[in-house]
Enzyme design. Sequence first.
Site, PDB file in Angstrom:
ATOM      1  N   GLU A 130       0.748  -1.127  -0.033  1.00 24.07           N
ATOM      2  CA  GLU A 130       0.216   0.020  -0.059  1.00 24.07           C
ATOM      3  C   GLU A 130       0.831   1.413  -0.007  1.00 24.07           C
ATOM      4  O   GLU A 130       1.895   1.068   0.319  1.00 24.07           O
ATOM      5  CB  GLU A 130      -0.937   0.206   1.347  1.00 24.07           C
ATOM      6  CG  GLU A 130      -1.998  -1.142   1.255  1.00 24.07           C
ATOM      7  CD  GLU A 130      -3.264  -0.783   0.777  1.00 24.07           C
ATOM      8  OE1 GLU A 130      -3.181   0.360   0.118  1.00 24.07           O
ATOM      9  OE2 GLU A 130      -3.881  -1.593   0.212  1.00 24.07           O
ATOM     10  N   CYS A 131       0.346   2.279  -0.563  1.00 21.40           N
ATOM     11  CA  CYS A 131       1.116   3.561  -0.568  1.00 21.40           C
ATOM     12  C   CYS A 131       1.088   4.184   0.606  1.00 21.40           C
ATOM     13  O   CYS A 131       1.757   5.242   1.046  1.00 21.40           O
ATOM     14  CB  CYS A 131       0.750   4.493  -1.727  1.00 21.40           C
ATOM     15  SG  CYS A 131      -1.015   4.845  -1.696  1.00 21.40           S
ATOM     16  N   GLY A 132       0.048   4.027   1.489  1.00 19.83           N
ATOM     17  CA  GLY A 132      -0.011   4.754   2.791  1.00 19.83           C
ATOM     18  C   GLY A 132      -1.379   5.501   2.874  1.00 19.83           C
ATOM     19  O   GLY A 132      -1.652   6.194   4.141  1.00 19.83           O
TER      20      GLY A 132
END
Length: 296
Positions: free
Chosen positions: A291-293
């Site tokens: 995930e990118c956050g």
Amino acid sequence: MATATLSGTEPMSEPAEKPPENFCPAMAANNNRPVRPESACGSSRNCATVPGQTNSSTAGQHTVRTASPEEIQWLAEQSRRLESATAEEILQWAVERYFPRFTMATGLGPEGCVIISMLAKIEPRVYVFNLDTGYQFPETLALRERIAEKYGIVVDLQRPELSVQQYEALNGGPVYKTDPDRCCFDRKVRVLHRVAANFDAWATGIRRDQSPTRANTPIVKWDAKFGLVKISPLANWTRKDVWRRIMEEGIPYNPLHDQGYTSIGCWPCTRPVGEGEDERAGRWSGTAKTECGLHT
Ligand code: SF4
């Protein structure tokens, strides 16, 4: 702490300090460019301040609103109630409750394009934006143009303060190769914080069946990370549902999907997936990152 309103359509945030005259926080957050809707300016809210992180080149402060336990509980109740609603009904609810302080972030994936097609009918003035890291595929940016032509919705590009060239020069090369978490934080998460300061709620296109980390996504929740109500109108849709809608309605989509890219992010961190691979297996392939956050 903000005071929650548990019924009716009153706003949930209580007025806080009045911004100085002639100061438009929405424009300030938008690199002093005008934002749509204009009424997104003049934010007044009860904020907690959290420090910017990691990259000293873009040091700054982000403000994140906090929610009371009552507000969080109310949102959970709404989420349960909306579980059987259609995506359009969920968006309608969000628009009625939060517009114009309701926004949508999209990476211009298939889900985002479906939601934009719905917003075009429900409330086309909703401010829709894309986190333009500087590493997006040209096909993704071209899709933005096609969306604008078809729906009249111009997806605004929200960019980090530093260009890719400046960022890489400052860090001795591409950060995505050495520290993708930091790269995502600097090029995406920080930018979303900046935008979030001007809104009360945001919509995303995440679905429960995309990955185990998204399996418990509620329709509505308090997003403590960004200080926003988070609305996922497609949470209980399947991938098939999304593509059926795209085909039925001729919704524009990224042509890279026809070349094996099931999930598309930045070009350095995306590859096409093979037969039988997980939908998001092509993102940050070969690393533990999933995930990118923005959603964790
Ligand atoms: Fe950087 Fe890759 Fe994250 Fe894009 S997806 S911001 S290139 S690490």
